[in-house]
Scaffold this active site. Structure first.
Site, PDB file in Angstrom:
ATOM      1  N   HIS B 121       0.807  -1.225   0.000  1.00  0.00           N
ATOM      2  CA  HIS B 121       0.000   0.000   0.000  1.00  0.00           C
ATOM      3  C   HIS B 121       0.841   1.276   0.000  1.00  0.00           C
ATOM      4  CE1 HIS B 121      -3.589   2.379   1.675  1.00  0.00           C
ATOM      5  NE2 HIS B 121      -4.047   1.785   0.602  1.00  0.00           N
ATOM      6  N   LYS B 123       3.060   4.482  -1.136  1.00  0.00           N
ATOM      7  CA  LYS B 123       3.006   5.406  -2.270  1.00  0.00           C
ATOM      8  C   LYS B 123       4.228   6.306  -2.148  1.00  0.00           C
ATOM      9  CE  LYS B 123      -1.568   5.022  -0.688  1.00  0.00           C
ATOM     10  NZ  LYS B 123      -1.929   3.855  -1.411  1.00  0.00           N
ATOM     11  N   ASP B 128      17.853   8.816  -5.763  1.00  0.00           N
ATOM     12  CA  ASP B 128      19.261   8.911  -5.364  1.00  0.00           C
ATOM     13  C   ASP B 128      19.455   8.703  -3.866  1.00  0.00           C
ATOM     14  OD1 ASP B 128      20.137   9.309  -7.972  1.00  0.00           O
ATOM     15  OD2 ASP B 128      20.029  11.500  -7.844  1.00  0.00           O
TER      16      ASP B 128
END
Ligand SMILES: [Zn+2]
Ligand SMILES: [Zn+2]
Lengths: 197, 197
Positions: B121, B123, B128
């Site tokens: 779930h 996001k 880098d």
């Protein structure tokens, strides 16, 4: 006045519940002794403890809220006189397992984009946000606040048992001034807008 | 070596698309002149610009990914030689509008909890991230990196058109060392675990 600085990221993952047997039957508020550094129960408890430390306000913007643990923490805050406001999603207000209706029955004001198709997808709360505390002090005509700390809890995780379980989720706890101020501002903006529409 | 410090919260809300007419027909990369401080197009462009500035790596952990804008930015990064890895959810890998299959066809390695019922779930992406850049430099047997900055992009918002539209969402951009390190560590932990299972 700040008691301490909080800055921590909680991750939920497949290791979160490997210690469930260890906790079964024990008091919930006793996870500090858990040797599992990914313990999801302990992570959830950290959020409940932050709510237990609220002095003035908890502003919640949550898409899905079914967690009994966090609802109990909010109820304890209500009983201490903490001001609680909730913004949620239309779908969740009408869901039977949702705590939102129960909160409303307890007198917690609930708002949201209920007349639109827009999704209220936030998963955050601001505890003792500066602007909200000032507003409350002004309403109560108090000049000198008790010590309090503005804290933000925000992440991918909805306040559900599966969210706080073995799914892959994150939740950041931060008392960073910029973060708490910006989230409190957006909460206030939404609160006003949902009240006017 | 750090070029600059990023720390910003993007909020998506009902004001995000009131300027759509202004942008229609214009080049996407020209939203700086938008007078709408809640412009969702400009917020999305900020994330794409961070991807355009990636020097070595972009590690993506995303539940839903259908945004063409961000897929184009990732493709540009691939063409510059940036190493991209994706962790996603089973449901999304098989969804037809998802970009995940297209990315896999482009040679981007994709992993996830595909053999379990657990939901991925998150996001977020780490651009880098220090530990990943060091790994890449070691693989390439380079000692001296080009200047780069570790950046975390994380919030409630899935990488979809509705997420980056008028729904209520947040997205934090941060180059805080603790944040970028912890998210990179959890990404690496998941990457290894999903590769072994
Ligand atoms: Zn435990
Ligand atoms: Zn605009």
């Amino acid at each position: 006045s700040r008691r301490r600085r909080v800055h921590e990221v909680l991750f939920f993952n497949e290791l979160g519940e490997i210690c469930l047997d260890h906790h079964r039957g024990k008091s919930f508020t006793n996870t500090n002794d858990c040797s599992n550094s990914h313990c999801s129960l302990r992570s959830l408890e950290k959020i409940a403890v932050l709510m237990d430390e609220a002095q003035y306000s908890i502003d919640v913007a949550i898409y899905t809220f079914t967690s009994n643990t966090l609802w109990l923490a909010l109820k304890r805050a209500l009983q201490r006189g903490v001001s609680i406001r909730v913004i949620s999603d239309r779908e969740m207000v009408y869901s039977s397992s949702s705590k939102i209706q129960e909160m409303a029955a307890f007198g917690v004001p609930v708002r949201g984009p209920f007349k639109t198709d827009l999704i209220m997808h936030h998963k955050f709360c601001v505890i003792d946000g500066l602007a909200r505390v000032q507003e409350i002090l002004q309403m109560k005509q108090r000049k000198w606040p008790r010590p309090y700390e503005s804290v933000l809890v925000s992440g991918s995780v909805n306040w559900t048992n599966s969210g706080f379980g073995a799914n892959y989720e994150n939740c950041t706890i931060s008392s960073d001034e910029v973060m708490t101020r910006q989230y409190q501002e957006e909460f206030n903006r939404m609160w006003k807008f949902f009240g006017d529409t």
